[in-house]
Design a protein around this motif. Structure first.
Motif, PDB file in Angstrom:
ATOM      1  N   SER A  28      16.661  74.200  82.469  1.00 44.10           N
ATOM      2  CA  SER A  28      17.161  73.603  81.223  1.00 44.10           C
ATOM      3  C   SER A  28      16.089  73.039  80.304  1.00 44.10           C
ATOM      4  O   SER A  28      16.392  72.668  79.171  1.00 44.10           O
ATOM      5  CB  SER A  28      18.167  72.492  81.560  1.00 44.10           C
ATOM      6  OG  SER A  28      19.274  73.011  82.256  1.00 44.10           O
ATOM      7  N   GLU A 196      23.788  73.447  87.224  1.00 39.08           N
ATOM      8  CA  GLU A 196      23.088  73.332  85.945  1.00 39.08           C
ATOM      9  C   GLU A 196      23.540  74.329  84.883  1.00 39.08           C
ATOM     10  O   GLU A 196      23.698  73.954  83.710  1.00 39.08           O
ATOM     11  CB  GLU A 196      21.576  73.434  86.172  1.00 39.08           C
ATOM     12  CG  GLU A 196      20.726  72.995  84.999  1.00 39.08           C
ATOM     13  CD  GLU A 196      20.861  71.517  84.661  1.00 39.08           C
ATOM     14  OE1 GLU A 196      20.371  71.108  83.600  1.00 39.08           O
ATOM     15  OE2 GLU A 196      21.490  70.778  85.458  1.00 39.08           O
ATOM     16  N   LYS A 200      25.179  71.370  82.065  1.00 39.36           N
ATOM     17  CA  LYS A 200      23.784  71.087  81.774  1.00 39.36           C
ATOM     18  C   LYS A 200      23.471  69.601  81.868  1.00 39.36           C
ATOM     19  O   LYS A 200      24.133  68.778  81.230  1.00 39.36           O
ATOM     20  CB  LYS A 200      23.444  71.605  80.367  1.00 39.36           C
ATOM     21  CG  LYS A 200      21.961  71.571  80.042  1.00 39.36           C
ATOM     22  CD  LYS A 200      21.688  72.233  78.692  1.00 39.36           C
ATOM     23  CE  LYS A 200      20.198  72.249  78.363  1.00 39.36           C
ATOM     24  NZ  LYS A 200      19.941  72.890  77.058  1.00 39.36           N
TER      25      LYS A 200
END
Length: 230
Positions: A28, A196, A200
């Motif tokens: 991310s 994830e 997120k």
């Protein structure tokens, strides 16, 4: 359980925390490691070799943040007398938890305005503090984020058991802890890899909860052992 068992469990949970944080950074924050600096330095070299300026900046930011965390933790715990669980370790982990909480707030409330470099810096700083705090405990040589040495030590132990006929099938406590450290780091990475992509940054709350639990354990279980010689 004994207090030593509680301490060993806290160390292993920190390994899982590092695995989670590394996956958050990689998936991310632009393919950067924020706990495993060996991998991050490799990525930095690759980025420089391929003239990828943005990747270079992210890797450098992570490296600088990690070093800053190590320096801060070393200033806090480095000159303290060795004990079963130094009070300074509790303080360092409390700061780590606060930094992770700050990351959670920034990534949730201000994700559109906060620079990715700030987020990378926060995660890597927290992992730098964790590394030095865990090393201060001196348990089986585990630092929770630098696992190459842990992997080598485990297979050295395994080889030693193989060549010592009388000891075959019997592993030392340190060997078991090193194996579990590797497993827990990988387990943390697996959890983050599943969570994830769809949620997120949400998985960061698990490391925060782990740190909070460790702090509670330190206050309730280790208070009488903060000045005892390990």
């Amino acid at each position: 359980m004994t207090v030593s068992a509680y301490r060993n469990i806290t160390l292993l949970l920190l390994c899982m925390t590092a695995g989670i944080v590394d996956v958050i950074g990689y998936l991310s924050l632009g393919h950067v490691f924020t706990a495993n600096m060996t991998g991050n330095i490799v990525l930095l070299g690759l980025a420089i070799g391929n003239s990828l300026q943005l990747t270079v900046l992210k890797s450098l930011t992570s490296l600088i943040g990690f070093i800053a965390g190590v320096v801060a933790a070393a200033a806090l715990v480095g000159n303290k007398k060795k004990s079963f669980w130094p009070r300074a370790v509790t303080a360092a982990l409390a700061i780590e938890g606060a930094v992770l909480f700050l990351f959670a707030l920034f990534s949730y409330l201000f994700a559109d305005v906060v620079s990715v470099y700030v987020l990378i810096m926060l995660l890597s700083f927290a992992m730098g503090m964790q590394t030095t705090a865990a090393r201060k405990l001196g348990v089986a040589g585990i630092s929770t984020t630098v696992l190459t040495g842990t992997l080598a030590n485990f297979f050295e132990d395994l080889t030693g058991r193989f060549y010592k006929a009388g000891d075959r099938g019997h592993f030392t406590r340190d060997a078991v802890l090193r194996a579990l450290a590797l497993v827990l780091y990988c387990f943390g990475a697996v959890i983050a890899a599943f969570a994830e992509p769809n949620y997120k940054f949400a998985i960061i709350w698990l490391p925060i909860a782990i740190i909070l639990g460790i702090l509670i354990c330190a206050i309730t279980k280790f208070r009488a052992y903060t000045e005892e010689k390990a």
